[in-house]
Design a protein around this motif. Sequence first.
Motif, mmCIF file in Angstrom:
data_model
loop_
_atom_site.group_PDB
_atom_site.id
_atom_site.type_symbol
_atom_site.label_atom_id
_atom_site.label_comp_id
_atom_site.label_asym_id
_atom_site.label_seq_id
_atom_site.Cartn_x
_atom_site.Cartn_y
_atom_site.Cartn_z
ATOM 1 N N VAL A 10 -91.128 -8.873 -7.911
ATOM 2 C CA VAL A 10 -91.825 -9.149 -6.770
ATOM 3 C C VAL A 10 -92.537 -7.703 -6.387
ATOM 4 O O VAL A 10 -93.710 -7.588 -6.079
ATOM 5 N N LEU A 11 -92.082 -6.674 -6.714
ATOM 6 C CA LEU A 11 -92.730 -5.309 -6.618
ATOM 7 C C LEU A 11 -93.530 -5.083 -7.617
ATOM 8 O O LEU A 11 -94.312 -3.905 -7.660
ATOM 9 N N GLY A 12 -93.383 -5.720 -8.894
ATOM 10 C CA GLY A 12 -94.364 -5.497 -9.967
ATOM 11 C C GLY A 12 -94.087 -4.116 -10.628
ATOM 12 O O GLY A 12 -94.658 -3.437 -10.887
ATOM 13 N N ALA A 13 -92.869 -3.874 -10.827
ATOM 14 C CA ALA A 13 -92.251 -2.676 -11.631
ATOM 15 C C ALA A 13 -92.323 -2.920 -12.939
ATOM 16 O O ALA A 13 -92.230 -4.174 -13.498
ATOM 17 N N GLU A 14 -92.872 -1.904 -13.609
ATOM 18 C CA GLU A 14 -93.059 -2.182 -15.238
ATOM 19 C C GLU A 14 -91.686 -1.108 -15.819
ATOM 20 O O GLU A 14 -91.434 -0.327 -15.117
ATOM 21 N N MET A 15 -91.395 -1.610 -16.956
ATOM 22 C CA MET A 15 -90.056 -0.735 -17.338
ATOM 23 C C MET A 15 -90.534 -0.396 -18.705
ATOM 24 O O MET A 15 -91.695 -0.498 -19.519
ATOM 25 N N ALA A 16 -90.156 1.069 -18.721
ATOM 26 C CA ALA A 16 -90.484 2.054 -19.761
ATOM 27 C C ALA A 16 -89.582 1.756 -20.925
ATOM 28 O O ALA A 16 -89.992 1.515 -22.135
ATOM 29 N N LEU A 17 -88.349 1.220 -20.716
ATOM 30 C CA LEU A 17 -87.372 0.776 -21.769
ATOM 31 C C LEU A 17 -86.502 -0.272 -21.124
ATOM 32 O O LEU A 17 -86.501 -0.535 -19.884
ATOM 33 N N GLY A 18 -86.389 -1.297 -22.167
ATOM 34 C CA GLY A 18 -85.453 -2.448 -21.713
ATOM 35 C C GLY A 18 -85.976 -3.494 -20.472
ATOM 36 O O GLY A 18 -87.351 -3.680 -20.854
ATOM 37 N N ARG A 19 -85.306 -3.882 -19.686
ATOM 38 C CA ARG A 19 -85.725 -5.108 -18.916
ATOM 39 C C ARG A 19 -85.209 -4.796 -17.608
ATOM 40 O O ARG A 19 -84.152 -3.914 -17.421
ATOM 41 N N GLY A 20 -85.652 -5.512 -16.625
ATOM 42 C CA GLY A 20 -85.087 -5.764 -15.152
ATOM 43 C C GLY A 20 -84.093 -6.677 -15.197
ATOM 44 O O GLY A 20 -83.458 -7.033 -16.166
ATOM 45 N N PHE A 21 -83.809 -7.094 -14.119
ATOM 46 C CA PHE A 21 -82.562 -7.867 -13.749
ATOM 47 C C PHE A 21 -82.890 -9.549 -14.230
ATOM 48 O O PHE A 21 -83.953 -10.058 -13.780
ATOM 49 N N ALA A 22 -81.879 -10.214 -14.929
ATOM 50 C CA ALA A 22 -82.147 -11.470 -15.122
ATOM 51 C C ALA A 22 -81.546 -12.300 -13.943
ATOM 52 O O ALA A 22 -80.591 -11.824 -13.340
ATOM 53 N N PRO A 23 -81.832 -13.477 -13.888
ATOM 54 C CA PRO A 23 -81.557 -14.521 -12.583
ATOM 55 C C PRO A 23 -80.107 -14.692 -12.648
ATOM 56 O O PRO A 23 -79.476 -14.466 -11.509
ATOM 57 N N GLU A 24 -79.873 -14.744 -13.841
ATOM 58 C CA GLU A 24 -78.225 -15.062 -13.781
ATOM 59 C C GLU A 24 -77.090 -13.809 -13.464
ATOM 60 O O GLU A 24 -76.164 -14.031 -12.973
ATOM 61 N N GLU A 25 -77.938 -12.784 -13.614
ATOM 62 C CA GLU A 25 -77.319 -11.435 -13.257
ATOM 63 C C GLU A 25 -76.779 -11.372 -11.824
ATOM 64 O O GLU A 25 -76.479 -10.543 -11.298
ATOM 65 N N ASN A 26 -77.509 -12.225 -11.123
ATOM 66 C CA ASN A 26 -77.382 -12.010 -9.626
ATOM 67 C C ASN A 26 -76.875 -13.222 -8.647
ATOM 68 O O ASN A 26 -77.431 -13.701 -7.742
ATOM 69 N N GLN A 27 -76.314 -13.974 -9.544
ATOM 70 C CA GLN A 27 -75.805 -15.346 -8.908
ATOM 71 C C GLN A 27 -74.330 -15.304 -8.630
ATOM 72 O O GLN A 27 -73.935 -15.727 -7.526
ATOM 73 N N THR A 28 -73.251 -14.820 -9.442
ATOM 74 C CA THR A 28 -72.078 -14.668 -8.989
ATOM 75 C C THR A 28 -71.442 -13.270 -8.830
ATOM 76 O O THR A 28 -72.038 -12.524 -9.810
ATOM 77 N N PRO A 29 -70.657 -13.280 -7.633
ATOM 78 C CA PRO A 29 -70.186 -11.999 -7.233
ATOM 79 C C PRO A 29 -69.500 -11.217 -8.389
ATOM 80 O O PRO A 29 -68.612 -11.996 -9.130
ATOM 81 N N ASN A 30 -69.504 -9.907 -8.500
ATOM 82 C CA ASN A 30 -68.788 -9.293 -9.450
ATOM 83 C C ASN A 30 -68.694 -9.418 -10.978
ATOM 84 O O ASN A 30 -67.646 -9.080 -11.642
ATOM 85 N N THR A 31 -69.852 -9.855 -11.500
ATOM 86 C CA THR A 31 -69.389 -10.373 -13.017
ATOM 87 C C THR A 31 -70.442 -9.593 -13.920
ATOM 88 O O THR A 31 -70.201 -9.880 -15.019
#
Lengths: 924, 108
Positions: free
Chosen positions: A208-229
């Motif tokens: 949403v903020l339009g951040a570009e990555m110098a290395l690697g990636r941002g968060f994937a959708p599944e990384e923000n679905q179940t708590p503490n995983t």
Amino acid sequence: MRKTNRIHLWLIRLIGVIVPQRLRADWRQEWEAELQWREQQLAEWDKLDAKHKLELLWHSAGAFVDALWLQPKRWEDDMIQDLRYAVRMLLKRPGFTLIAMLTLGLGIGVNTVLFTVYDAFLLKPLPLQDPDSIVHLTGYSREGQRTRLFSYQDYLDYRDRNTSFAGLVAVNKFAAPFGDDAPDAGSSSLLPSNFGFGRIVSGNYFTVLGAEMALGRGFAPEENQTPNTHPVLVLSHICWERKFQSDPHIIGKTVRVAGMPFTIIGVTAQGFIGTEPDTPQFWVPLMMRDQVVDGWHTGKWLNDRKLDVLSIWGRLKPGVTLAQAQAELSVIAEQLARAYPDPERETSVGVTSGATFIQLDDGVKPLVAPLLVAVGLVLLIACVNVTNMLLARAAGRQREMAVRLALGAGRWRIVRQLLTESLMLAGLGGAAGLLLAVWGIRLLYPLVLAQMPLPPALLEQFALDFSPDYRIFTFALLVSLMAGVVAGLAPALQSSRLNLSGALKDEGSTFGAHLSQSRLRNALVVMQIAVCLTLLIGAGLLTRNLQKLQTMSPGLATKNVFTLSVTAQGVAQEPNRQNEFQRQLEARLRGLPGVKSVGQAHRQPMEGRTLTAPITIAGQELLASRPVQANYNFVSSNYFPTVGLRITRGRGFTAQEQQANAPVLLISESTARRFWPNEDPLGKRLGIGVNAQPATTPITGTDALPNFPQYEIIGLTNDTRQRVIWRPDDTFLYLLIPTAQANETSKGSHLIVNTEGDARAAMIAAQKEATTLDPKLFVMMRRVEDSLSAQMLPFQALAVLAGALGALALLLASIGLYGVMSFVVSQRTREIGIRMALGAGAHEVIKLFLRQGGKLIAIGVAISLAGGAAISTLLAVALIDISQFDPLAFVSVAAFLTIIALSACYIPARRATKVDPMTALRHE
Amino acid sequence: MGKNYLSYTMALILQALDNGYRYGFDVMTITGLPSGTVYPALRRLEDAGYVGSKWEKQSLALAEQRPARKYYEVTKVGGKALVEARERFRLLAQLEFPKTLDPAREAK
């Protein structure tokens, strides 16, 4: 023959205004003649119809292009002559030029510094893609109270029900141990040195903020679905550079956050800072919140709409306006308020632009206004100084002006000439001011940051951009222009209004300046003193304010006391282990050399907040119908001696009461005065809704008296200011801290340790003990005096800032006064010579000038008392315990200024008495 | 592009002057260029020394009860530049301007 169309001629005449004067007559004649000739020809050809007339008009409009093309030829115009002459005049007297330039430079510089800070916070767009479409949501409670945070469930509703946003992101800040370093126990910052600063963010944050990555990636959708995983994190570019030395193979490595290993999956591109000036070191998924935020609403925040834990930012869809988004969210907020009625929840939502760090709203204006006035006044003093210098110089140039006027120069021409000079001075001053501002900020910003009681890791993440941009240049230019006109207009007008015959005979310097001229000068001096004193009164008030705060007693011991809390991170699932650990640590602390006593409390003193709960008192109907919120704390029986609280009546808790968790309490004297003004409070009972949820039992009438647990008052303590030093605690209740195993309230409690001598040695020892007990657990320690000085900081900053501005104003004003008096003395050298030749003594001459100066000072002081009253009203927000008309501040500052001002008169007056009468009489 | 380079428009205006159209408005009419082009071009040509200007005799204007007009003429340097320009712009070399502006006579 003369029946030419007037419109053409008018048009030519109008456009002719912008043609350089030297060429204007020729230019006009050429165009007029051509137009007339063509019209005549058209008439001869019988073609003078509407169509051709229009064409002719169109042709005459071409004169505008022609006129524009002639603009470069202005070079030889009057204006350039004026400029050339001004440069020569300024170079001729480099000392004068330098002083005037520096004076204006200081004034403009101070203004530019303020504007630079203002620019960085309020005007510079965030370094994000399309910053104008970024918005920030604010919640408002039923009473209109602003709440920064929203609950997770509300966030989901706003996110999913709206159609205005391309995306809504949820963010919150946290600090937690970061990496494997041990904390440095001796530091006086408010957070341990091994803490890192992160944000928990929703999964769509980077997209949403339009951040570009110098290395690697941002968060994937599944990384923000179940708590503490999904323990993954994204590093900010600065942190990657500083903490990880720009390691190119960082992706896939792990780093500990709050004791838990997180895998690094990305590094943001340089320049991405998020939406706030304190760039985080790293971001973790929202669902990992409970792993990094210690024990606060663990697990519950996911479903409880009363737990506000997230701030919300959004990006508008293209073409959607703020007002449309606001309208839609208001509807959703209303629906939510109806679906989940609850007095503690926010009921409406505000959408503000998030394009800059701060928006100029009603919260910011009262902070900006006094500063704006103060720096504006400093500039005014600087301008008046230059005005006086120009007036003095004009007196020396009377003859030159008279000759020019006599030779036929117009008044306007003279005014323009002199204004050009003062504008040029102001331009130089503006350049100097800009340099001063840029250098000053470069120099001061690190110093200011170093004063903050925060770990260096956070400070180096600050992303405020103070580099000069076009707004700052424009501002400096406009301010300089204004300063040039303000400083130069009066002298210019006065010089052009000469008595020619007198000036040509050069009577000016012999018999004193014109009355009107000296009157203007006097008025200016009076104004300068008044403005300067006004500023000094502001500074004086703020200094007195700080002094008051520093000597104010919080009612409990702050020296040699530190607090310690065990953070449950890494053992969040085992609260028993944590309590056990704390008990063991407490026993060990008692055995440490230098430790006098150890107490326990839920909240630490001077933390800035306390617990509050509704109370009821049987028999007091008003209280029963509308319970008052009272401050309270859970404390152990030995808390009172440890923090130096005196029990003024009754007794403290006994060990048995603590064991049994007895329903007894102590209250502060002010609480007693408030609820039992004429009775003995000891033995009275008080109902406290400590664990009651007031929201679930809405109170509608007197008969619906909430059934709070009853406590008996056994003692009274002295009054305190233990939340914040600037506000007395109107109520305070001390309840026994529950010792029962592992219940929610005892979690997160603090050990309070009173030591002999400085607390630091004991803190280092305590750190060692904690590490030997369990190397996996973290302890957070803080000296109470550090918390207290952190509370003083804003007041200190205000006092220093106002003091610096006041000192600058005083410096400028005394230079000004000194300059004027020197000038007056030099003008009256001959008169002094005559007086002394006739037998006047040195001290009579001094008295003459002191009286003259003193009169001006007295008037200035009198006026400034009114100005001081005005400025103190502006400051009222920051003044805590003193009246805004504090007599000591007013009188001492006025006396101080009078002494400085009189000495500024004394020095030139004394020089006057050194004049040899013979030389003086010969003085032309 | 040096100072002496003549654009097609400038060359056209120079040629019009050379063909006897000596006033700004006449040049405008015969070339069809807008006044906002012709006048600045004339100023530039004058600055470059390709064109000189004179005021017409005051007596002449007085007789007709109008202000004197300013007329332009091609200088020697301007003449040379025009020859060069004609070599570059072949169409210009073939261009013949009519001898008069009078629409009535032109029609004949």
